[in-house]
Design a protein around this motif. Structure first.
Motif, mmCIF file in Angstrom:
data_model
loop_
_atom_site.group_PDB
_atom_site.id
_atom_site.type_symbol
_atom_site.label_atom_id
_atom_site.label_comp_id
_atom_site.label_asym_id
_atom_site.label_seq_id
_atom_site.Cartn_x
_atom_site.Cartn_y
_atom_site.Cartn_z
ATOM 1 N N PRO A 95 0.779 -1.250 0.000
ATOM 2 C CA PRO A 95 0.000 0.000 0.000
ATOM 3 C C PRO A 95 0.807 1.295 0.000
ATOM 4 N N PRO A 96 1.939 1.416 0.720
ATOM 5 C CA PRO A 96 2.701 2.667 0.618
ATOM 6 C C PRO A 96 3.197 2.978 -0.790
ATOM 7 N N VAL A 97 3.394 1.942 -1.619
ATOM 8 C CA VAL A 97 3.876 2.172 -2.990
ATOM 9 C C VAL A 97 2.833 2.942 -3.792
ATOM 10 N N GLN A 98 1.574 2.597 -3.593
ATOM 11 C CA GLN A 98 0.509 3.288 -4.314
ATOM 12 C C GLN A 98 0.161 4.620 -3.654
ATOM 13 N N ALA A 99 0.532 4.778 -2.410
ATOM 14 C CA ALA A 99 0.210 6.010 -1.684
ATOM 15 C C ALA A 99 1.084 7.183 -2.106
ATOM 16 N N VAL A 100 2.394 6.966 -2.251
ATOM 17 C CA VAL A 100 3.311 8.104 -2.279
ATOM 18 C C VAL A 100 3.384 8.888 -3.592
ATOM 19 N N PRO A 101 2.850 8.390 -4.732
ATOM 20 C CA PRO A 101 2.752 9.317 -5.868
ATOM 21 C C PRO A 101 1.816 10.497 -5.583
ATOM 22 N N SER A 102 1.055 10.419 -4.494
ATOM 23 C CA SER A 102 0.188 11.534 -4.073
ATOM 24 C C SER A 102 0.979 12.720 -3.547
ATOM 25 N N PHE A 103 2.288 12.528 -3.305
ATOM 26 C CA PHE A 103 3.109 13.575 -2.693
ATOM 27 C C PHE A 103 4.118 14.102 -3.718
ATOM 28 N N PRO A 104 4.163 15.392 -3.948
ATOM 29 C CA PRO A 104 5.078 15.935 -4.964
ATOM 30 C C PRO A 104 6.546 15.641 -4.683
ATOM 31 N N SER A 105 6.914 15.480 -3.412
ATOM 32 C CA SER A 105 8.324 15.222 -3.094
ATOM 33 C C SER A 105 8.794 13.847 -3.577
ATOM 34 N N SER A 106 7.856 12.982 -4.009
ATOM 35 C CA SER A 106 8.229 11.686 -4.574
ATOM 36 C C SER A 106 8.804 11.821 -5.980
ATOM 37 N N PHE A 107 8.665 13.016 -6.565
ATOM 38 C CA PHE A 107 9.131 13.260 -7.931
ATOM 39 C C PHE A 107 10.010 14.510 -7.962
ATOM 40 N N PRO A 108 11.213 14.439 -7.385
ATOM 41 C CA PRO A 108 12.059 15.637 -7.309
ATOM 42 C C PRO A 108 12.447 16.184 -8.675
#
Length: 399
Positions: free
Chosen positions: A209-222
């Motif tokens: 579940p955390p793998v699908q969660a974190v694209p919700s956060f802009p800091s996951s894509f610096p």
């Protein structure tokens, strides 16, 4: 008492990221689903607000209630009106070679949102998830991700605003740091309560579940949003994905991020009826983007469940039951012309139009849609896939 009511409700219908079914073959009760999940009904004023902010008519999926529920869409729109941009995030679990029409629905709608709001988009290919849930090797899941990416690209996304990534390729660095931050905030009991995992499930499922969660956060894509840490996220998805983002929204403020907003769709039903959604395991339950005109005609005529009466005489007398009629339901998704759809609704519902006539019109609409997609898909090269999946800045994210 509350626990007993919840158990009764769960017996009536099952809706989670891996299974969708109504009780005893009945259709999904979306009002109950909204109450159970705690999201909001997407009402007419919100649709009108989208039209006003984008200066274009609402997408057919929006104005006809295909996307029917949301979480904090009003907040995203209020921020946008004040000049604050957002980004879109959606995804695909690559478990089959070809997509069916139900798979296309969120991508068709996401393209409209990208074009209407002129915002960036990240598309997650959860090849790791499908490897863990399906009988697929790592290599096969990864291959299917690239094949599915071609169908996604064929929907017409703007490469200057779109980043597509495979989990197998991209997870690491800032993305993985956010995964760990989320994982530390979610207890075993919590994840079992949300997703229903049991002691028989392998630990890969519990950790996903955390793998699908974190694209919700802009800091996951610096490489995209390094100077935009306050950027909000809007997720178009089917409502069966809601459990992932209930968890995400619970965790987000605790690790310094905005809660992602969601706009959620109903399920595109199987040809045989509305008890669930199309199944990739039953080729006769679905229209695939690889189906020929002959395949489409055969499937619609043989398998599309009709709400018409058992004889022409009775049909003329009582009319069709549009609540269960799949040909009409499919037309409500893909027939753009509101006036024509309303004409069919009245004539078919009153018995003046026969099932065969409605199926004939549906075959025309679906054949045109699939043929258009097939041509676009044939033009997508491996080099184009590489370009969409390259880790790079997006030069026109908010132009």
């Amino acid at each position: 008492m509350e626990k007993k009511e919840r158990e009764v409700e769960e017996e009536e219908q099952v809706v989670n990221p891996w299974e969708v079914s109504g009780k005893d073959g009945a259709k999904i009760d979306y009002d109950k689903l909204i109450d159970k999940f705690g999201c909001q009904r997407l009402d007419e004023p919100l649709v009108r607000l989208v039209e006003r902010l984008t200066s274009r008519p609402a997408h057919v999926f929006l104005r006809r209630g295909v996307f029917f529920a949301h979480r904090d869409l009003n907040e995203i729109l209020d921020c946008y009106e004040r000049g604050q941009k957002f980004y879109l995030y959606t995804g695909r679990g690559p478990s089959s070679e070809a997509l069916h029409l139900g798979h296309l629905v969120p991508f068709m709608f996401t393209k409209y949102l990208q074009d209407a709001f002129k915002v960036p988009l990240v598309i997650q290919l959860t090849d790791d998830e499908k490897c863990m849930w399906k009988n697929l090797t790592v290599e096969e899941s990864h291959r299917l991700a690239r094949e599915n990416a071609k169908d996604i690209i064929a929907c017409g996304f703007d490469i200057t605003r779109t980043f597509i990534f495979s989990d197998f390729d991209y997870v690491g660095g800032a993305f993985y740091k956010n995964m760990v931050r989320v994982a530390k905030c979610v207890t075993f009991n919590k994840v079992v309560g949300i997703f229903g995992f049991t002691g028989e499930d392998h630990i890969g499922k519990i950790s996903f579940p955390p793998v699908q969660a974190v694209p919700s956060f802009p800091s996951s894509f610096p490489h995209l949003f390094s100077d935009k840490s306050d950027l909000r996220c809007l997720i178009p998805c089917a409502i069966d994905q809601d459990p992932y983002f209930r968890m995400t929204r619970d965790v987000a403020p605790r690790i310094g991020h905005h809660k992602p907003a969601l706009i959620e769709s109903s399920f595109f039903p199987a040809l045989q009826g509305e008890s669930g959604k199309m199944s990739a395991s039953d080729p006769n339950s679905a229209i695939y983007v690889t189906d020929s005109a002959k395949d489409i005609k055969n499937k619609v005529n043989r398998y599309a469940f009709s709400g018409g009466q058992d004889s022409i005489e009775n049909h003329r007398k009582y009319g069709a039951n549009l609540e269960v009629d799949i040909p009409f339901k499919y037309l409500s998704f893909f027939l753009d012309d509101d006036a024509e759809l309303e004409h069919i609704r009245k004539e078919y519902g009153a018995g003046r139009m026969l099932t065969g006539e409605v199926k004939k019109r549906l075959i025309e609409v679906l054949t045109e849609l699939v043929e258009r997609h097939r041509k676009a898909r044939a033009a997508v090269t491996d080099e184009m896939v590489d370009a969409f999946m390259a880790v790079r800045p997006l030069p026109h994210m908010f132009d």
